[in-house]
Scaffold this motif. Structure first.
Motif, mmCIF file in Angstrom:
data_model
loop_
_atom_site.group_PDB
_atom_site.id
_atom_site.type_symbol
_atom_site.label_atom_id
_atom_site.label_comp_id
_atom_site.label_asym_id
_atom_site.label_seq_id
_atom_site.Cartn_x
_atom_site.Cartn_y
_atom_site.Cartn_z
ATOM 1 N N SER A 1 0.828 -1.199 0.000
ATOM 2 C CA SER A 1 0.000 0.000 0.000
ATOM 3 C C SER A 1 0.867 1.255 0.000
ATOM 4 C CB SER A 1 -0.909 0.014 1.235
ATOM 5 O OG SER A 1 -1.649 1.208 1.302
ATOM 6 N N ILE B 1 0.015 5.329 -0.125
ATOM 7 C CA ILE B 1 -1.064 6.311 -0.108
ATOM 8 C C ILE B 1 -0.442 7.699 -0.104
ATOM 9 C CG2 ILE B 1 -3.068 7.191 1.145
ATOM 10 C CD1 ILE B 1 -3.279 4.389 2.433
ATOM 11 N N LYS B 2 -0.839 8.525 -1.053
ATOM 12 C CA LYS B 2 -0.366 9.908 -1.108
ATOM 13 C C LYS B 2 -1.570 10.834 -1.123
ATOM 14 C CE LYS B 2 3.950 8.966 -3.569
ATOM 15 N NZ LYS B 2 4.812 9.320 -4.721
ATOM 16 N N THR B 3 -1.582 11.770 -0.200
ATOM 17 C CA THR B 3 -2.674 12.741 -0.138
ATOM 18 C C THR B 3 -2.095 14.147 -0.134
ATOM 19 O OG1 THR B 3 -2.724 12.729 2.288
ATOM 20 C CG2 THR B 3 -4.129 11.146 1.147
ATOM 21 N N GLY B 4 -2.955 15.099 -0.484
ATOM 22 C CA GLY B 4 -2.494 16.480 -0.574
ATOM 23 C C GLY B 4 -1.903 16.752 -1.941
ATOM 24 N N ILE B 5 -1.553 17.986 -2.185
ATOM 25 C CA ILE B 5 -1.009 18.405 -3.479
ATOM 26 C C ILE B 5 0.471 18.065 -3.542
ATOM 27 C CG2 ILE B 5 -0.591 20.379 -4.992
ATOM 28 C CD1 ILE B 5 -3.019 21.728 -3.686
ATOM 29 N N SER C 1 2.947 -0.527 4.522
ATOM 30 C CA SER C 1 2.433 0.654 3.833
ATOM 31 C C SER C 1 3.316 1.864 4.098
ATOM 32 C CB SER C 1 0.997 0.969 4.277
ATOM 33 O OG SER C 1 0.956 1.283 5.664
ATOM 34 N N ILE D 1 2.547 6.008 3.945
ATOM 35 C CA ILE D 1 1.483 7.007 3.780
ATOM 36 C C ILE D 1 2.132 8.395 3.761
ATOM 37 C CG2 ILE D 1 -0.661 7.948 4.719
ATOM 38 C CD1 ILE D 1 -0.885 5.232 6.292
ATOM 39 N N ASP E 1 1.425 12.274 3.430
ATOM 40 C CA ASP E 1 0.350 13.262 3.556
ATOM 41 C C ASP E 1 0.973 14.649 3.521
ATOM 42 O OD1 ASP E 1 -1.751 14.899 4.164
ATOM 43 O OD2 ASP E 1 -2.431 13.778 5.912
ATOM 44 N N TRP E 2 0.858 15.322 2.377
ATOM 45 C CA TRP E 2 1.473 16.646 2.251
ATOM 46 C C TRP E 2 0.659 17.728 2.952
ATOM 47 C CZ3 TRP E 2 6.273 16.852 1.600
ATOM 48 C CH2 TRP E 2 6.950 15.949 0.773
ATOM 49 N N GLU E 3 -0.589 17.444 3.316
ATOM 50 C CA GLU E 3 -1.364 18.425 4.081
ATOM 51 C C GLU E 3 -0.825 18.544 5.500
ATOM 52 O OE1 GLU E 3 -5.481 17.479 3.903
ATOM 53 O OE2 GLU E 3 -5.645 17.843 1.732
ATOM 54 N N THR E 4 -0.454 17.404 6.089
ATOM 55 C CA THR E 4 0.135 17.431 7.439
ATOM 56 C C THR E 4 1.658 17.367 7.391
ATOM 57 O OG1 THR E 4 -0.010 15.016 7.642
ATOM 58 C CG2 THR E 4 -1.895 16.313 8.404
#
Length: 280
Positions: free
Chosen positions: A6, A8-12, A81, A83, A85-88
């Protein structure tokens, strides 16, 4: 990059450079690019380890290489996994590997001369006490070919400066190249890629634009790479460790010039004075 169970990439996704207004020595306005540095906090099984300052170009490789080089992870197959997260501004690695040693390792921290990282944990040197990298012969002409091939890289540096570049090379083939705000981030990114692929370093050369300090040499030894090539210089402790590990250390390398600080006996100076620049 191998498949994870897994990712997972979030944010821009972060940009590498951005345009800014500057003024030259005559007071005239110019548009230039600067490298985009941002923090990335690394967590292992949700325990905070460190915050790295990075461009963020290959964050999953960076954090895995960092954790592997610090001795926190040993089995790439146990990684469940990653993860991002570019927002955090965080990177969480989840592994099934036993990490009960983590608290003890975190309690022993050495602040090093690194840029963008500059911290080593645990008893890394004890694990390398009697270690030797594979011993190989190297040609002067091979160094020239590698340096020529590397001139086609350093995209962010050419645009904005303020970053270091590192590469895994085999002959004149650049297998992987990465730039980051710290040379340690760049080497950890490449180490992470090699670790996940379970690649041997025996037939490879490591290139960096940065200086060869003790922690840089340790990371190359951990990767099992026998040759270290730098555009910059080498510190006394870095040189001592390179000799201990049997690493051929070549610094001040640019164009047709380089200096062999250790491992000269393994060099074939096949070009000799044919292309030697005139001394000014």
């Amino acid at each position: 990059m191998p498949n994870f169970p897994s990712i997972i990439k979030t944010g821009i996704a972060p940009v590498q450079t951005e345009e800014v207004e500057v003024f030259d020595e005559y007071g005239e306005k110019l548009i230039k690019e600067v490298a985009c540095e941002r923090p990335l906090t690394v967590l292992l099984n949700w325990k905070e380890i460190v915050t790295l300052m990075t461009l963020g170009s290959r964050p999953e490789s960076l954090v895995l290489g960092y954790l592997k080089n610090q001795g926190f992870l040993h089995d790439p197959k146990a990684v469940e996994s990653v993860i991002i997260d570019w927002e955090t501004q965080s990177a969480a690695v989840v592994t099934s590997e036993n990490i009960d040693h983590l608290d003890k390792a975190l309690s022993k921290k050495t602040v090093t001369s690194g840029c963008g990282q500059g911290t080593m944990y645990g008893n890394v040197m004890a694990e390398l006490e009697h270690y030797q990298v594979p011993q190989i012969q190297l040609k002067q002409s091979d160094i020239y070919a590698t340096l020529e091939a590397l001139t086609h890289f350093n995209d962010t540096y050419k645009k904005a400066g303020a970053v270091h570049g590192c590469a895994i090379c085999r002959g004149d083939e650049i297998l992987s190249f990465v730039e980051d705000v710290g040379r340690h981030n760049a080497v950890d990114t490449l180490a992470g890629e090699m670790w996940l692929k379970q690649e041997s370093g025996e037939d490879k050369l490591f290139y960096t634009t940065g200086r060869l300090t003790s922690e840089m040499v340790i990371k190359i030894a951990q990767m099992g790479i026998p040759t270290l090539l730098s555009r910059s210089g080498v510190t006394q402790m870095g040189l001592d460790l390179a000799k201990q590990f049997g690493i051929t250390t070549i610094a001040r390398a640019k164009g047709l010039r380089f200096q062999v600080f250790s491992g000269a006996e393994k060099m074939d100076f096949d070009v000799k004075g044919q292309n030697k620049p005139e001394t000014k």
